[in-house]
Design a protein around this motif. Structure first.
Motif, mmCIF file in Angstrom:
data_model
loop_
_atom_site.group_PDB
_atom_site.id
_atom_site.type_symbol
_atom_site.label_atom_id
_atom_site.label_comp_id
_atom_site.label_asym_id
_atom_site.label_seq_id
_atom_site.Cartn_x
_atom_site.Cartn_y
_atom_site.Cartn_z
ATOM 1 N N CYS A 1 0.905 -1.320 0.150
ATOM 2 C CA CYS A 1 -0.071 -0.292 0.144
ATOM 3 C C CYS A 1 0.879 1.035 0.579
ATOM 4 O O CYS A 1 1.844 1.230 0.415
ATOM 5 N N GLY A 2 0.093 1.955 -0.024
ATOM 6 C CA GLY A 2 0.965 3.461 0.080
ATOM 7 C C GLY A 2 1.856 3.846 1.330
ATOM 8 O O GLY A 2 1.251 3.751 2.284
ATOM 9 N N SER A 3 2.414 4.445 0.851
ATOM 10 C CA SER A 3 3.009 5.600 2.139
ATOM 11 C C SER A 3 2.860 7.014 1.999
ATOM 12 O O SER A 3 3.258 8.197 3.124
ATOM 13 N N LEU B 1 -0.565 4.574 4.201
ATOM 14 C CA LEU B 1 -1.158 3.994 4.990
ATOM 15 C C LEU B 1 0.073 2.915 5.125
ATOM 16 O O LEU B 1 -0.933 1.562 5.905
ATOM 17 N N MET B 2 0.376 3.015 4.672
ATOM 18 C CA MET B 2 1.728 1.887 5.654
ATOM 19 C C MET B 2 1.579 1.834 7.350
ATOM 20 O O MET B 2 1.087 0.575 8.093
ATOM 21 N N ILE C 1 -2.420 -8.630 -0.365
ATOM 22 C CA ILE C 1 -3.277 -7.685 -0.564
ATOM 23 C C ILE C 1 -2.509 -6.893 -1.265
ATOM 24 O O ILE C 1 -1.447 -6.160 -0.383
ATOM 25 N N ALA C 2 -3.283 -6.025 -2.512
ATOM 26 C CA ALA C 2 -3.112 -4.414 -2.695
ATOM 27 C C ALA C 2 -3.524 -3.673 -3.104
ATOM 28 O O ALA C 2 -4.754 -3.845 -2.801
ATOM 29 N N LEU C 3 -3.515 -2.953 -1.318
ATOM 30 C CA LEU C 3 -4.295 -1.667 -1.137
ATOM 31 C C LEU C 3 -4.195 -0.604 -2.005
ATOM 32 O O LEU C 3 -3.578 -0.651 -2.791
ATOM 33 N N PRO C 4 -4.838 0.521 -1.905
ATOM 34 C CA PRO C 4 -4.598 1.675 -2.851
ATOM 35 C C PRO C 4 -3.668 2.364 -2.295
ATOM 36 O O PRO C 4 -2.347 2.300 -1.933
#
Length: 193
Positions: free
Chosen positions: A8-10, A45-46, A102-105
């Motif tokens: 996921c995004g930082s 998000l991380m 799992i890939a979150l945005p």
């Protein structure tokens, strides 16, 4: 399945639903008794994934390259933090410690991580499930493109099905529970790797 890796995004993105989904995913994994594996940062998000899982009593493993340790501001409260030399080592160790992905945005890094794991699955390096958490249609365009690439003959349908998608973490975990890798994976013997 004992552990799931979250890509996921930082950063947080522009839609509050992304942060809510990161929290829901971390909580769903902990509720299912799964260890969370992720990139080790405490930002974006991380950080939300790690903080939520830890607050719920879960185990969280972070993996971060030394060069990013200060830039991404490593999380200091993790169950385990592995500091590695390169992004290649990061992805390899995350894959080794995970039973699903799992890939979150997120941005290019998130996509690159999931696509490499997907490619490894196509090549038969692993038989683990992976998927996109499609929050508020975040991945709709990408999923259409992947279907287009399949229709144009650049991806076999069974290889396309390796990458699953769902709008809730619970639904994605249900898909993972019934996942069967394609029989046509390009299995590579140990001597070829």
């Amino acid at each position: 399945m004992k552990s799931v890796c979250i890509f996921c995004g930082s950063s947080f993105g522009t839609d509050p639903a992304y942060e809510a989904a990161a929290k829901a995913t971390a909580k769903a994994l902990v509720d299912a008794g799964l260890t969370v594996v992720y990139g080790g940062a405490k930002v974006g998000l991380m950080g939300v994934v790690a903080d939520t899982a830890l607050a719920a009593g879960g185990k969280v493993i972070g993996v971060m390259p030394d060069a990013l340790k200060e830039k991404e501001i490593h999380h200091q409260g993790l169950s385990e933090l592995y500091v590695v030399k390169s992004m290649h080592e990061r992805k390899a160790l995350m894959a080794e410690k995970s039973d699903g992905f799992i890939a979150l945005p997120g941005g290019a890094g998130t996509l690159e991580e999931l696509f490499e794991i997907w490619t490894w699955g196509q090549l038969g390096f692993h038989a683990k499930p992976l998927g996109f958490l499609n929050v508020n249609g975040f991945y709709d365009g990408l999923l259409r493109f992947l279907d287009h690439a399949t229709g144009q003959g650049f991806m076999k349908p069974d290889m396309r099905q390796i990458a699953q998608a769902a709008s809730t973490p619970e639904e994605l975990l249900r898909l993972f529970a019934s996942y069967k890798p394609p029989e046509t994976a390009k299995w590579i013997s140990k001597s070829e790797t």
